[in-house]
Design a protein around this motif. Structure first.
Motif, short mmCIF file in Angstrom:
data_model
loop_
_atom_site.label_atom_id
_atom_site.label_comp_id
_atom_site.label_asym_id
_atom_site.label_seq_id
_atom_site.Cartn_x
_atom_site.Cartn_y
_atom_site.Cartn_z
N LYS A 1 -6.79 6.78 -6.90
CA LYS A 1 -5.95 7.51 -7.22
C LYS A 1 -5.75 7.75 -8.54
CE LYS A 1 -4.97 7.25 -2.84
NZ LYS A 1 -4.17 8.58 -1.43
N ASP B 1 6.20 11.72 -0.49
CA ASP B 1 4.50 11.20 -0.65
C ASP B 1 3.53 11.74 -1.64
OD1 ASP B 1 1.68 10.62 -0.42
OD2 ASP B 1 2.29 10.72 1.95
N SER C 1 0.75 5.23 -4.31
CA SER C 1 -0.36 4.69 -4.03
C SER C 1 -1.98 3.86 -4.76
CB SER C 1 -1.05 5.59 -2.81
OG SER C 1 -2.03 4.35 -2.93
N ALA D 1 1.72 10.19 -2.94
CA ALA D 1 0.79 9.15 -3.70
C ALA D 1 -0.29 9.12 -4.78
CB ALA D 1 -0.48 8.42 -1.96
N GLN D 2 -0.76 10.94 -3.88
CA GLN D 2 -1.82 11.72 -5.54
C GLN D 2 -1.32 12.52 -6.53
OE1 GLN D 2 -4.13 14.39 -3.05
NE2 GLN D 2 -4.31 12.75 -1.67
N SER E 1 1.09 -1.49 -0.47
CA SER E 1 0.01 0.05 0.06
C SER E 1 0.84 0.88 0.30
CB SER E 1 -0.53 0.23 1.20
OG SER E 1 -0.19 -0.09 2.53
N GLY E 2 0.25 3.00 0.10
CA GLY E 2 0.87 3.61 -0.24
C GLY E 2 1.36 3.36 1.29
N SER E 3 0.52 3.58 2.15
CA SER E 3 0.68 3.72 3.23
C SER E 3 2.43 2.76 4.38
CB SER E 3 -0.46 2.67 4.34
OG SER E 3 -1.41 3.80 3.80
C1 LIG Z 1 -3.84 7.52 -0.57
C2 LIG Z 1 -2.48 8.28 0.24
C3 LIG Z 1 -1.94 7.70 1.37
C4 LIG Z 1 -1.70 5.88 1.54
O1 LIG Z 1 -2.19 5.30 0.39
P1 LIG Z 1 -3.12 3.86 0.86
O2 LIG Z 1 -2.64 3.47 -0.46
O3 LIG Z 1 -4.34 3.97 0.59
O4 LIG Z 1 -2.05 3.69 1.98
C5 LIG Z 1 -0.65 8.42 1.70
N1 LIG Z 1 -0.41 9.83 1.53
C6 LIG Z 1 -1.62 10.44 0.92
C7 LIG Z 1 -1.01 11.81 0.88
C8 LIG Z 1 -2.65 9.67 0.42
O5 LIG Z 1 -3.27 10.25 -0.78
#
Ligand SMILES: *Cc1c(COP(=O)(O)O)cnc(C)c1O
Length: 394
Positions: free
Chosen positions: A207, A178, A202, A180-181, A80-82
């Motif tokens: 996303k 980060d 992520s 992720a987005q 996951s992104g986390s």
């Molecule tokens: C979605 C997101 C994450 C976490 O990603 P997951 O895959 O849901 O664990 C972390 N940081 C940001 C800014 C996100 O938008």
């Protein structure tokens, strides 16, 4: 044989049934799936035929394709992104007694990953124009315990990476992005996630590149960090049943990699569609004379925004949102409360007023539908409804 039923009186169309019939979702993943169904199902079937579910060939191929796209040396899929953030912090040996600087205006996982290592999240306020970390405030937050900075490329707009990298270099801190987005977003030609020491992505379904469940990825150009990340996602093991490090079980499923490889081929088109929709909103708002009542997202010079979210801002956010909901127009709030005021982070001792820009953004931001398949007519209905709202009030 069924008798033909007698003709029935047409139902009376009330105002609400009209608006319901024209309503659309905030994000239409069904429309996306229709476009790629055959390829996705074939990819899934291929994985089932192989029964190679953990770190199968699609994972390595996907990692190579992402590395080629971003121009980075190493990319490792994870759960996951986390977890990508957790792996990055662990690879940098950050833990108890350390401090990591980040933004309070982000998804919880950014600060959550820091806290879960035992390190302390230290927040720095945002630049209200970009919603990203205000680089001018970082130096003041650095102490002898600070080990890293985690800028977030929020909503798909790259953070001020030149300034952030400079303050990091000056203080010998690591930079974890980060992203992720922000997959595909660019900052002075470099891809988001390939500008700091480690990039975190992520593949959560909402996303810009979303899987069929959870998934994530870490990137780096540093061979030592890469070696560490490779081991950490696999129980710290290079050779079966030999453990060099205390690691995680955090892999990208072969099934997810196979689906993501299909979707990756469409990412550029989908990103262009998001950018087209953003430009269209801006011109529609301008034409409607709404640019004085609401603020539009900006694209800082030298950056390419990928619009994971399209965020407008108004002091009338809550009544506007109610008005749009009544008209069948979906919106979301990212994020209704900054992290320093969340119960989970109360132990850090922050107070209301500590980060006024993040707090003010939480009260005034509104996300409009921006997904690639959104039609011009749907965008016109969003703008018309916002126009109605402000016309009545003026
Ligand atoms: C979605 C997101 C994450 C976490 O990603 P997951 O895959 O849901 O664990 C972390 N940081 C940001 C800014 C996100 O938008």
């Amino acid at each position: 044989m069924n008798p033909v039923p007698p003709a029935q009186a047409a139902p009376v169309l009330t105002q609400t049934s009209v608006s319901k019939s024209t309503s659309f979702p905030f994000l239409d993943l069904h429309a996306q799936f229709e476009e790629i169904r055959t390829d996705v199902m074939a990819a899934v079937e291929r994985v089932f035929e192989s029964q190679h579910f953990i770190l199968g060939p699609d994972v390595q191929r996907f990692e190579k394709e992402i590395a080629d796209l971003l121009g980075c040396r190493y990319a490792f899929g994870c759960a996951s992104g986390s977890d990508a953030l957790a792996l990055a912090l662990k690879a940098l040996e950050i833990g108890l007694g350390d401090e990591v600087i980040t933004t309070p205006f982000t998804f919880v996982a950014t600060a959550g990953a820091i806290a879960r290592t035992g390190a302390k999240p230290v927040f720095v306020d945002i630049d209200p124009a970009t919603y990203n970390l205000n680089p001018g405030d970082i130096q003041r937050a650095i102490t002898s315990r600070t080990k890293a900075i985690i800028p977030v490329h929020l909503f798909g707009l790259p953070a001020a990476m030149d300034e952030i990298n400079e303050v990091a270099r000056f203080n010998r801190l690591a930079v974890i992005e980060d992203a992720a987005q922000a997959i595909g977003a660019r900052y002075h030609g470099e891809f988001a996630g390939n500008i700091g020491d480690i990039g975190c992505f992520s593949f959560f379904p909402s996303k810009n590149l979303g899987g069929a469940g959870d998934g994530g990825l870490v990137t780096t150009n540093d061979a030592d960090l890469a070696d560490c990340l490779r081991l950490l996602r696999l129980h710290g093991s290079r050779t079966k049943y030999q453990y060099e490090l205390l690691g995680f079980n955090s892999r990208l499923d072969t099934l997810q990699a196979a689906v993501l490889r299909v979707k990756l081929q469409h990412l550029e088109n989908w990103t262009m569609a998001r950018r087209r929709n953003a430009a269209r909103y801006c011109s529609l708002f301008e034409r409607a004379g709404l640019d004085a009542s609401i603020s539009m997202p900006i694209e800082s010079s030298g950056t390419d925004h990928v619009y994971n979210q399209f965020i407008i801002r108004t002091e009338q956010r809550d009544p506007l949102r109610n008005h749009l909901r009544d008209a069948g127009i979906p919106t979301e709030i990212y994020y209704p409360s900054p992290l320093h005021l969340q119960p989970a982070f109360q132990y850090l001792g922050y107070q209301p007023g500590d980060f006024p820009e993040a707090e003010s953004a939480s009260r005034s931001v509104l996300a409009l539908p921006i997904f690639p398949e959104l039609t011009e007519a749907q965008q016109e209905s969003v703008v018309a409804s916002i126009s109605d709202f402000f016309r009545v009030r003026d």
